[in-house]
Structures are given as C-alpha cells and as structure tokens.
Design an enzyme around this catalytic site. Structure first.
Site, short mmCIF file in Angstrom:
data_model
loop_
_atom_site.label_atom_id
_atom_site.label_comp_id
_atom_site.label_asym_id
_atom_site.label_seq_id
_atom_site.Cartn_x
_atom_site.Cartn_y
_atom_site.Cartn_z
N HIS A 68 0.86 -1.18 0.00
CA HIS A 68 0.00 0.00 0.00
C HIS A 68 0.90 1.23 0.00
O HIS A 68 1.93 1.27 0.67
CB HIS A 68 -0.90 0.02 1.23
CG HIS A 68 -1.62 1.33 1.44
ND1 HIS A 68 -2.73 1.69 0.70
CD2 HIS A 68 -1.35 2.37 2.27
CE1 HIS A 68 -3.12 2.90 1.09
NE2 HIS A 68 -2.31 3.34 2.04
N SER A 70 0.48 5.63 0.18
CA SER A 70 -0.40 6.79 0.29
C SER A 70 0.37 7.94 0.90
O SER A 70 1.47 7.77 1.43
CB SER A 70 -1.65 6.47 1.12
OG SER A 70 -1.28 6.12 2.44
#
Length: 204
Positions: A68, A70
C-alpha cells in the site's frame, strides 16, 4: 526556487523470513519560513520471500508482496494506490539484478486519487545492486514501455559510502542520490523531476 530535502525511514520485522516492512519518505520544504513538510509517503507491505536453492543457479530468491502507498492527505492532494508485486533476486558474482513487476489493484473510480498513475510509473522496475568493499552502488530503472510521445520513466542512482572516522557514527554511512524522471513522490507523480541529494543512511 524551493529547496526540498527527503528523509527515508525503513523498518522490517522478523522472525526470519521477514514478512512485514514499512517505509516512509518525508520531503522537507526548508525554504519556507516554518520549514513545513511538503509531503510524506507511507508504504506498509506484507510479503513472503522464497529462497531458491538449486545449485549453480543465478536465481537466489523471489518475493511476493502486497504493498500500500499513500500520502495521508485529503482532497485534491490525496494520493494512494495498492499493488501486488513479484520480485526476483539474481546474483552474478558481486552484481545483484532485481527485476520487479506489479499489478495495480483496481479501485472504484470515485475513490481513485490518481487514475493515470501507471501512465507514469508503468508496470515494474529493474534494480542493479553492486557492493564494493564498504561501498554500495544501486541503479534503479523504470519505464512505462509506451513507444510513443507518452513514454515516461525514471532513473535513480544511490551510493552509500563510509563516513570519515572522526564522525564515529556506528552503522551509519554517507548517502548520495541522483534522480531524474517521474514519480519521485506521490504528490508530483506526473511531474518530471531532476534532483541531487546527500545525507546520512542509518541502514542499507
């Protein structure tokens, strides 16, 4: 001109083999009065590494990971995406060749902060790593493989080297980086960036 420094923090958890890692890159906009962070990129991942033990094989291991990435912001500055990637490790004498390919996990269009990110990051990268005495040299290459005016890519070179003895910092190394291309950071993934960086690495 805006001066930006980047600091990188990496963490891996054991037992062996490792199965979780966390990387954070923070960009300091030091030319502003309050020296705010321009952006921080967060990369937690879970993975499995499989040694390849066939005798006389250049392939040493491969790795499967869910990653992930971000930047923790909202609104127009929000950036995030999720990838599955497969990475292989080859060794030719002291040279390590590390190809990686990834698949972006689809998102609902209304939740997608960066719909065209693969236009700039492509579908994989290739890392060449060479340790020499107390130095390490790393070259990372990335390209979207579009044979047109939409071709985008990046080149990153990293060199770590021993610090002078008078600094007396255990497990620390000098760090030099050159980057040219797209997606150095999430906030500017679609901008062509050229930069030179120096610093101290506490791991490698």
């Amino acid at each position: 001109m805006t001066l930006i420094f980047c600091s990188t923090f990496k963490l891996s958890l054991s037992p062996d083999p490792n199965f979780f890692a966390y990387t954070q890159k923070s960009y300091w906009q030091t030319s502003r009065e309050s020296a705010p962070f321009r952006e921080s990129n967060y990369q937690p991942e879970v993975f499995l590494t499989f040694p390849y033990k066939k005798e006389n094989s250049s392939l040493k291991a491969y790795k499967v990971s869910l990653l992930h990435e971000s930047n923790g912001q909202d609104g127009e500055k929000s950036r995030s995406w999720n990838r599955l990637y497969l990475e292989s490790f080859f060794q030719f004498s002291n040279l390590f060749v590390i190809p990686r390919v990834w698949y972006r996990i689809p998102e609902q269009e209304r939740n997608d902060d960066n719909k065209d990110i693969q236009k700039y990051l492509g579908y994989g990268d290739l890392t060449l790593f060479y340790p020499y005495k107390k130095h390490t040299f790393e070259l990372k290459l990335r390209n979207n493989l579009r044979l047109s005016e939409d071709n985008k890519g990046a080149v990153e070179f990293n060199w770590t080297f021993p610090l002078p003895s008078f600094l007396n910092l255990p497990n620390s190394f000098g760090y030099f980086q050159v980057f040219s291309g797209y997606a150095d950071s999430l906030i500017d993934y679609d901008e062509d960036i050229n930069k030179i960086g120096i610093g101290i690495a506490f791991s490698r």
